[in-house]
Design an enzyme around this catalytic site. Structure first.
Site, mmCIF file in Angstrom:
data_model
loop_
_atom_site.group_PDB
_atom_site.id
_atom_site.type_symbol
_atom_site.label_atom_id
_atom_site.label_comp_id
_atom_site.label_asym_id
_atom_site.label_seq_id
_atom_site.Cartn_x
_atom_site.Cartn_y
_atom_site.Cartn_z
ATOM 1 N N GLU A 217 76.115 11.939 74.868
ATOM 2 C CA GLU A 217 76.213 10.857 73.881
ATOM 3 C C GLU A 217 75.696 11.292 72.521
ATOM 4 O O GLU A 217 76.222 10.871 71.482
ATOM 5 C CB GLU A 217 75.450 9.630 74.379
ATOM 6 C CG GLU A 217 75.945 9.075 75.707
ATOM 7 C CD GLU A 217 77.436 8.783 75.717
ATOM 8 O OE1 GLU A 217 77.969 8.324 74.689
ATOM 9 O OE2 GLU A 217 78.075 9.030 76.756
ATOM 10 N N ALA B 68 77.772 5.566 79.662
ATOM 11 C CA ALA B 68 77.066 5.304 78.401
ATOM 12 C C ALA B 68 78.116 5.124 77.319
ATOM 13 O O ALA B 68 79.301 5.393 77.523
ATOM 14 C CB ALA B 68 76.112 6.448 78.062
#
Length: 849
Positions: free
Chosen positions: A291, A257
């Protein structure tokens, strides 16, 4: 494209201050190119010269303060800006840019399932110049306003809230101050599931062909997102600093990610088309939490230069596991970290390419060298160091220091020294000395218990090899008198070990325990060993250690013993054969089976013993399948699925797999979904089951049945795995072409490469080892660092554990002039090969040549 030098970045940052960007992108110009217009508003502090970066297909026009500049002055993607006067300036660039097929810059993907097209950015490190002109370095933060022209049926996503104007025209809300590498755009006919939380719009997005699968998991993804968001707001004083929170699951994404503020991009394998284990769902949750942590550490406060990349990744890695455990149903995340991630750090830290968690600035002189540090040290070792720091200084003081850091550097840049100073303001402990010992050093310490017994009790000495202080827990376990195959915890106590190598001891006026487990709870980063009596106890009782994290520590120790040549690989298999059928933790079962299959069977044991190793793994899988049969097996669905996968991967005969494929189900379940069908076909291809023409036809028929992107990858993997000279040559040609029109995407490259090399096909594959080392440097130079990394990782002849392979590789490093990314991967692969050869030699296996 020359790498940006650290001193160049420092000079530019001293000269200019960048205020805002206005970027206009046009995605309606065909399949190969897009339009890019940029206006950059900046100030020169003094008179001087500098440059901006852009990598166009064609640079049409450039003006500086309204005066035209010659586009032909662009050289090596650098546009010189000479004779700048002090004061405000405006730079305008109008260019045509190339879409990427390698996941760098503006990646373009057409879905084979339905023909729909998607584009998205990945601008990390220095790839913003593939999309628009910029002063591309992390400490020249600015605001960004983007406008986009796209096909009428597309949706555009970005860092800020997107507003549709005229048909096909979108405006993205102006960002706060962010670094160039964090700008994000994703456009296409997305399927979206939107909600609102804490007064902000939240959305999750994927390709239309994945819509049913996203809808199935949307509640879980949103729930994890909300819970993590709320937990971060309990921990951090600084509120979430952006206007929305979108998560886009995008195709052919190279990383797990990317932390773009307001628009996190994930690889869309996290939208599960087939059955997965709860551990895999936990991994997805951890990446969501990881994230989100970056929104504060990385986006709000950003590194000044790439030597401090650990400030981003180590922090997010630690927080990802910690917050997921605290805020969601996934409470055993640190077991998964120990078994699945920590070995990544240990392995990297014992290679010649090791580096400190926080390298010295002069050791990261340019962006090319910085890119090499995205590894197990910056992630797993760094997170382990932070976990040890929290255990040592206390969570309350740690969080106070973190919040101080955010307050002092919000929307700015910071360094390691800034971070340590913030922590030091909130503790009496010597954080600077801790950082010197933990963050500026390399290598792995080793702790060994020495147990002496006497008539009045026992003595424990802990021998410490290495240079770091450790706060650890020591677990003392006894065998249950009613069942000596079971362990019970007698006591667990904390022990502080000084930084210096030496012994730390304690005397206990009780009978000696049956097992002494150092680092019980896995709070530090170190190898551990066992005293002889404890190891003997462990071989019969490992599965009965009461806590899964304790079992993970023990399994990691066994893994290290094998890798260090102190435990025969066959003994590790015996340990797995005894204990895995009784193991309940999915992460442990998956991690042990993976290590046993990919390292023990495929690399550490001689080829003549591989069949026996696969037979052992097959028996373990069969036992787990038997234990999970019946109507109640739904409660053990993850264990059963793990066993089914291992059963397929370790099969030495094709008949049972063919029966499963023909029946469409595993006896007793589960039914075969696309992932299992492709897995079976891949193993059948390796084994050369049935006439090859018939197997080719079966693969092609499966691709008709599953025409998705994952189906294409499955077919590529299976065709490359066929034990046929023509199939190998065709796969090789596809892998190593430098024709851009024929070149594989990174995902198809990886699928083909992983199918190509198989231990069962040594005689057929051996000639390709020399070809690999001859051809891979040119491939890496032509296709760039992302493909070079894939070529070094997946196309390397790792299954040929032979001295000849090592010699060929060393010659390539010396004479082949590999790119930095390829050189790093080859260096690591060759060190792993030396280790495998050393393990074989340590246990009496003559070298293969």
């Amino acid at each position: 494209m020359p790498a940006l030098q650290r001193d160049e970045a420092q000079n530019r940052a001293r000269l200019i201050d960048v205020h805002r960007y206005e970027v206009d992108l046009d995605f309606t110009r065909g399949p190969d190119h897009f339009g890019s217009r940029t206006v950059i508003h900046f100030t020169a502090r003094t008179a001087g010269d500098t440059f901006a970066e852009i990598k166009p297909a064609e640079l049409h026009r450039v003006t500086l303060d309204g005066a035209p500049l010659d586009p032909a002055a662009l050289a090596d993607n650098r546009l010189p800006l000479t004779g700048l006067a002090p004061g405000a300036h405006e730079l305008r660039l109008d260019a045509t840019m190339r879409y990427s097929r390698t996941g760098e810059g503006m990646h373009r993907f057409t879905d084979p399932a339905d023909g729909e097209t998607y584009v998205y950015t990945q601008l990390f490190m220095e790839d913003v110049q593939r999309v628009f002109g910029a002063f591309d370095q992390p400490d020249l933060k600015a605001t960004f306003t983007l406008t986009v022209t796209a096909p009428d049926d597309w949706t555009v996503l970005g860092n800020g809230i997107a507003t549709r104007g005229a048909p096909g025209r979108w405006t993205l809300a102006t960002t706060p101050l962010i670094s160039t590498y964090l700008v994000a755009v994703a456009a296409g006919p997305w399927h979206s599931v939107r909600t609102e939380h804490a007064g902000l719009p939240f959305g999750i997005h994927c390709r239309r062909s994945l819509a049913p699968h996203l809808d199935t998991d949307a509640d879980e993804i949103h729930d994890i997102t909300r819970r993590c968001f709320d937990r971060y707001h309990q921990m951090f004083d600084e509120p979430y600093p952006f206007d929305s929170y979108d998560q886009a699951f995008v195709p052919e994404f190279n990383a797990g990610a990317m932390e773009n503020p307001g628009l996190v991009t994930f690889r869309d394998e996290f939208i599960y088309r087939s059955a997965v284990t709860d551990t895999e769902r936990q991994t997805r949750g951890m990446v969501i939490a990881h994230e989100m942590a970056h929104m504060w550490f990385g986006d709000l406060v950003t590194l000044r230069w790439w030597d401090d990349i650990w400030l981003n990744e180590s922090f997010a890695e630690y927080m990802g596991f910690q917050v997921l455990a605290e805020a969601t149903r996934f409470t055993e995340t640190w077991t998964d970290f120990a078994i699945a991630r920590k070995g990544w750090g240990y392995d990297a830290d014992q290679r010649p390419s090791t580096h400190p968690v926080a390298p010295a600035p002069e050791d990261v002189p340019d962006t090319a060298s910085a890119l090499l540090n995205f590894d197990g040290i910056s992630y797993a070792k760094g997170a382990s160091a932070l976990r040890q720091l929290v255990a040592w200084m206390g969570e309350q003081d740690f969080l106070a220091g973190i919040n101080d850091h955010f307050a002092r550097h919000r929307f700015g840049n910071a360094t390691l020294a800034d971070f340590i100073d913030s922590l030091a303001r909130h503790t009496d402990r010597d954080v600077h000395a801790w950082a010197a010992n933990w963050l500026r050093t390399t290598g792995v310490d080793t702790l060994t218990p020495i147990v002496e017994t006497g008539p009045d009790g026992w003595r424990l000495d802990v021998a410490h090899t290495g240079g770091r202080p450790h706060r650890i827990a020591v677990g003392l376990y006894d065998q249950d008198p009613a069942d000596t195959r079971r362990l019970t915890l007698r006591d667990r106590f904390d022990l502080d070990l000084p930084a210096d190598t030496g012994d730390t001891h304690g005397i206990f006026l009780t009978p000696a325990p049956d097992l002494v487990l150092l680092n019980d709870g896995d709070l530090t980063y170190t190898k551990i060993r066992f005293d002889p009596a404890s190891w003997q106890t462990l071989t019969t009782t490992l599965a009965t250690l009461p806590d899964s994290l304790s079992r993970a520590v023990a399994w990691n120790a066994a893994r290290d013993l094998v890798r260090d040549g102190e435990l025969p690989p066959a003994a590790y298999l015996d340990l797995a054969r005894t204990h895995l059928p009784r193991e309940s933790d999915l992460a442990i079962v998956q991690g042990v089976l993976t290590f046993a299959r990919t390292q023990i069977a495929d690399r550490y044991l001689p080829h003549t013993e591989r069949h026996t190793a696969l037979t052992t793994l097959h028996a373990i899988s069969r036992d787990i399948l038997r234990h999970t049969e019946g109507p109640a097996h739904g409660t053990h669905a993850g264990l059963r699925l793990t066993a089914v996968r291992a059963f397929i991967d370790s099969a030495t005969r094709h008949e049972p797999l063919q029966e499963w494929l023909d029946d469409g189900t595993v006896p007793g379940g589960p039914a075969l979904d696309p992932e299992l069908r492709w897995r079976i076909l891949g193993r059948l291809a390796v084994l050369g089951a049935t006439p090859l023409d018939g197997l080719r036809a079966t693969i092609d028929a499966e691709l008709v049945r599953d025409p998705s992107a994952i189906g294409r990858q499955g077919a590529a993997r299976c065709h490359a795995a066929l034990p046929d000279p023509a199939a190998k040559q065709a796969a090789w040609d596809a892998l190593f072409t430098t024709d851009d029109g024929e070149a594989l995407s990174n995902y198809l490259f990886t699928a083909t490469a992983t199918g190509f090399w198989n231990p069962e096909q040594h005689d057929l594959l051996r000639p390709y080892a020399a070809r690999y080392f001859s051809e891979v440097p040119a491939l890496a130079a032509h296709r760039g660092p992302a493909l070079a990394e894939a070529a070094g990782r997946y196309a390397f002849p790792a299954t040929l554990v032979e001295d000849t392979t090592l010699t060929l590789g060393e010659t390539c490093l010396a004479d082949g002039d590999p790119t930095p990314a390829l050189r790093r991967k080859l260096t690591d692969q060759l060190d792993d090969l030396r280790r495998a050869l050393g393990i074989r030699a340590a246990h009496g296996t003559p070298p293969a040549v």
